[in-house]
Design a protein around this motif. Sequence first.
Motif, PDB file in Angstrom:
ATOM      1  N   ASP A 229     -32.766  53.335  37.438  1.00 30.57           N
ATOM      2  CA  ASP A 229     -32.626  53.669  38.779  1.00 30.57           C
ATOM      3  C   ASP A 229     -33.262  55.273  38.874  1.00 30.57           C
ATOM      4  OD1 ASP A 229     -31.201  51.520  39.302  1.00 30.57           O
ATOM      5  OD2 ASP A 229     -29.245  52.729  39.275  1.00 30.57           O
ATOM      6  N   GLY A 230     -33.274  55.923  37.823  1.00 28.77           N
ATOM      7  CA  GLY A 230     -34.080  57.083  37.742  1.00 28.77           C
ATOM      8  C   GLY A 230     -35.400  57.208  38.011  1.00 28.77           C
ATOM      9  N   VAL A 231     -36.035  56.227  37.334  1.00 25.14           N
ATOM     10  CA  VAL A 231     -37.423  55.874  37.529  1.00 25.14           C
ATOM     11  C   VAL A 231     -38.021  55.633  38.730  1.00 25.14           C
ATOM     12  CG1 VAL A 231     -39.511  54.403  36.405  1.00 25.14           C
ATOM     13  CG2 VAL A 231     -38.034  55.385  34.901  1.00 25.14           C
ATOM     14  N   ALA A 232     -37.052  54.807  39.383  1.00 24.88           N
ATOM     15  CA  ALA A 232     -37.269  54.195  40.703  1.00 24.88           C
ATOM     16  C   ALA A 232     -37.250  55.762  41.601  1.00 24.88           C
ATOM     17  CB  ALA A 232     -36.387  53.136  41.321  1.00 24.88           C
ATOM     18  N   GLU A 233     -36.261  56.597  41.426  1.00 20.45           N
ATOM     19  CA  GLU A 233     -35.885  57.714  42.460  1.00 20.45           C
ATOM     20  C   GLU A 233     -37.275  58.720  42.288  1.00 20.45           C
ATOM     21  OE1 GLU A 233     -32.447  59.451  42.058  1.00 20.45           O
ATOM     22  OE2 GLU A 233     -31.195  57.550  42.315  1.00 20.45           O
ATOM     23  N   LEU A 234     -37.646  58.878  40.836  1.00 18.36           N
ATOM     24  CA  LEU A 234     -38.856  59.865  40.639  1.00 18.36           C
ATOM     25  C   LEU A 234     -40.077  59.289  41.113  1.00 18.36           C
ATOM     26  CD1 LEU A 234     -38.011  60.410  36.794  1.00 18.36           C
ATOM     27  CD2 LEU A 234     -37.788  62.105  38.826  1.00 18.36           C
ATOM     28  N   ARG A 235     -40.169  57.844  41.196  1.00 20.30           N
ATOM     29  CA  ARG A 235     -41.476  57.276  41.742  1.00 20.30           C
ATOM     30  C   ARG A 235     -41.572  57.621  43.303  1.00 20.30           C
ATOM     31  NH1 ARG A 235     -41.753  52.238  37.550  1.00 20.30           N
ATOM     32  NH2 ARG A 235     -43.058  53.187  36.254  1.00 20.30           N
ATOM     33  N   ALA A 236     -40.255  57.008  43.844  1.00 21.42           N
ATOM     34  CA  ALA A 236     -40.377  57.111  45.273  1.00 21.42           C
ATOM     35  C   ALA A 236     -40.366  58.650  45.642  1.00 21.42           C
ATOM     36  CB  ALA A 236     -38.745  56.704  45.475  1.00 21.42           C
ATOM     37  N   ALA A 237     -40.127  59.699  44.848  1.00 22.82           N
ATOM     38  CA  ALA A 237     -40.180  61.186  45.278  1.00 22.82           C
ATOM     39  C   ALA A 237     -41.363  61.584  45.009  1.00 22.82           C
ATOM     40  CB  ALA A 237     -39.124  62.022  44.686  1.00 22.82           C
ATOM     41  N   GLY A 238     -42.341  60.831  44.416  1.00 26.08           N
ATOM     42  CA  GLY A 238     -43.553  61.226  44.204  1.00 26.08           C
ATOM     43  C   GLY A 238     -43.995  62.228  42.898  1.00 26.08           C
ATOM     44  N   LEU A 239     -42.886  62.104  42.159  1.00 25.77           N
ATOM     45  CA  LEU A 239     -42.924  62.926  40.850  1.00 25.77           C
ATOM     46  C   LEU A 239     -43.285  62.312  39.727  1.00 25.77           C
ATOM     47  CD1 LEU A 239     -39.373  64.362  41.611  1.00 25.77           C
ATOM     48  CD2 LEU A 239     -41.233  65.419  41.637  1.00 25.77           C
ATOM     49  N   PRO A 240     -44.025  63.101  38.745  1.00 28.08           N
ATOM     50  CA  PRO A 240     -44.660  62.347  37.655  1.00 28.08           C
ATOM     51  C   PRO A 240     -43.795  61.771  36.472  1.00 28.08           C
ATOM     52  CG  PRO A 240     -44.735  64.574  37.462  1.00 28.08           C
ATOM     53  CD  PRO A 240     -44.154  64.352  38.981  1.00 28.08           C
ATOM     54  N   VAL A 241     -43.467  60.471  36.502  1.00 25.83           N
ATOM     55  CA  VAL A 241     -42.751  59.932  35.460  1.00 25.83           C
ATOM     56  C   VAL A 241     -43.446  59.939  33.985  1.00 25.83           C
ATOM     57  CG1 VAL A 241     -41.421  57.767  34.877  1.00 25.83           C
ATOM     58  CG2 VAL A 241     -41.942  58.271  37.301  1.00 25.83           C
ATOM     59  N   GLY A 242     -42.616  60.271  32.945  1.00 28.80           N
ATOM     60  CA  GLY A 242     -43.017  60.590  31.703  1.00 28.80           C
ATOM     61  C   GLY A 242     -42.750  59.124  31.085  1.00 28.80           C
ATOM     62  N   GLY A 243     -42.093  59.598  29.890  1.00 30.66           N
ATOM     63  CA  GLY A 243     -41.601  58.508  28.786  1.00 30.66           C
ATOM     64  C   GLY A 243     -40.103  58.102  29.039  1.00 30.66           C
ATOM     65  N   VAL A 244     -39.718  57.480  28.074  1.00 28.29           N
ATOM     66  CA  VAL A 244     -38.288  56.654  28.060  1.00 28.29           C
ATOM     67  C   VAL A 244     -38.110  57.021  26.558  1.00 28.29           C
ATOM     68  CG1 VAL A 244     -36.421  55.329  28.027  1.00 28.29           C
ATOM     69  CG2 VAL A 244     -38.388  55.450  29.812  1.00 28.29           C
ATOM     70  N   PHE A 245     -37.049  57.999  26.313  1.00 30.21           N
ATOM     71  CA  PHE A 245     -36.803  58.185  24.885  1.00 30.21           C
ATOM     72  C   PHE A 245     -35.429  57.506  24.745  1.00 30.21           C
ATOM     73  CE2 PHE A 245     -39.613  61.749  23.665  1.00 30.21           C
ATOM     74  CZ  PHE A 245     -40.152  61.775  24.785  1.00 30.21           C
ATOM     75  N   VAL A 246     -35.431  56.607  23.672  1.00 29.24           N
ATOM     76  CA  VAL A 246     -34.235  55.601  23.370  1.00 29.24           C
ATOM     77  C   VAL A 246     -33.640  56.204  22.102  1.00 29.24           C
ATOM     78  CG1 VAL A 246     -33.226  53.475  22.755  1.00 29.24           C
ATOM     79  CG2 VAL A 246     -35.284  53.576  24.116  1.00 29.24           C
ATOM     80  N   ASN A 247     -32.412  57.093  22.294  1.00 26.37           N
ATOM     81  CA  ASN A 247     -31.865  57.650  21.246  1.00 26.37           C
ATOM     82  C   ASN A 247     -30.782  57.144  20.669  1.00 26.37           C
ATOM     83  OD1 ASN A 247     -31.515  60.271  19.979  1.00 26.37           O
ATOM     84  ND2 ASN A 247     -29.899  61.227  21.262  1.00 26.37           N
ATOM     85  N   MET A 248     -30.436  57.543  19.410  1.00 27.27           N
ATOM     86  CA  MET A 248     -29.509  57.184  18.614  1.00 27.27           C
ATOM     87  C   MET A 248     -29.379  55.334  18.323  1.00 27.27           C
ATOM     88  SD  MET A 248     -25.983  59.217  20.126  1.00 27.27           S
ATOM     89  CE  MET A 248     -26.385  60.152  21.343  1.00 27.27           C
ATOM     90  N   VAL A 249     -30.506  55.225  17.954  1.00 26.82           N
ATOM     91  CA  VAL A 249     -30.756  53.431  17.615  1.00 26.82           C
ATOM     92  C   VAL A 249     -30.394  53.302  16.356  1.00 26.82           C
ATOM     93  CG1 VAL A 249     -32.350  51.920  17.501  1.00 26.82           C
ATOM     94  CG2 VAL A 249     -32.803  53.634  19.207  1.00 26.82           C
TER      95      VAL A 249
END
Length: 358
Positions: A229-249
């Motif tokens: 959802d956050g990625v979709a909101e960032l893209r809709a707002a025209g903000l530069p999406v970076g990477g996804v950090f999967v923590n505590m694997v």
Amino acid sequence: MPDWEGVRLHVVSGKGGTGKTTVAAALAMALAADGKRTLLIEVEERQGIAELFGISALPYEERRIASVGPGALGRSGARGGTRGGTAKAGREGEVFALAIDIEQALLEYLEMFYKLGRAGKALRKVGFIDFATTIAPGLRDVLLTGKACEAVRRKGPDGRRHYDAVVMDAPPTGRVSRFLNINTEVAGLARFGPVFTQSQAVMRVIQSPETAVHLVTLLEEMPVQETVDGVAELRAAGLPVGGVFVNMVRPPMLDEAAILAADGDHREELGLALADAGVGARPGGGTRRTVPAATRKLVEPLLAQGREHAARVLLEREQRADVQALKLPTYELPLLSGGVDLGGLYRLAAALKEEGAA
């Protein structure tokens, strides 16, 4: 070449509890390796950075909290990394930290744009500062983003950037789009003057290729859904999406065959294997293989744990597939069994460096 070459402002967000402060700190350290200077900014007044690095509460000033070289991250070509020592010429970089005090930031803002000086401090006595910083959350966001962008744009007497990169430990995913876009709203309200000019300057940084908004998640349903959802909101707002950090694997404890067999009835088979290994079994015995009573008590709890682990592995595969469907650079950080201390931060920074995040 690192994935984020040319990015100077790394905004790190994520669902609460995913470890975004830890990831932001590790990223700042990874970016500082190879002789660079980074600034790690905390905006939520929790003093989480000070806790992570095991230092006293940070004042409202940029303070060096670590030096890091390739050797400290286990990489070749080092000239001897240090942890908290004095930076040497050459390959070691420096990590600075700033915990933004919103009241101090507002006074600084009033002085910078309205030249209020001591008059600005007098506003504190009449309660204006408290009113402005608690009643008007939008103003807080203007001050926070403005301070980060000022650090990104700042140059030294030689004309070079003061920091090679700025990493912001930003608000959670559900609030980060509005947080970063607040200056667009402000610029729409103030059509001219210093506030308009400042807002425009901040948005030029945030919406430029110099900025990347990274999201931190766990391989669990709610954090992954919030990331999607956050990625979709960032893209809709025209903000530069970076990477996804999967923590505590977590590392897998069962191989593929064991995971597939977890649902079957393997009580007798497991009991005999435990008995053969001497687990819970009494010494001696005849030629017929049987499961001793002491061993049999261990079988069901072990099978239950095995089934639970197998179910978790399958769930994590589904969540990982959802993350990969975003088609963004993805980095996985291991779960540190002993918790996160300074040594753990170096391990995480090394992992990010190894995966190309810095």
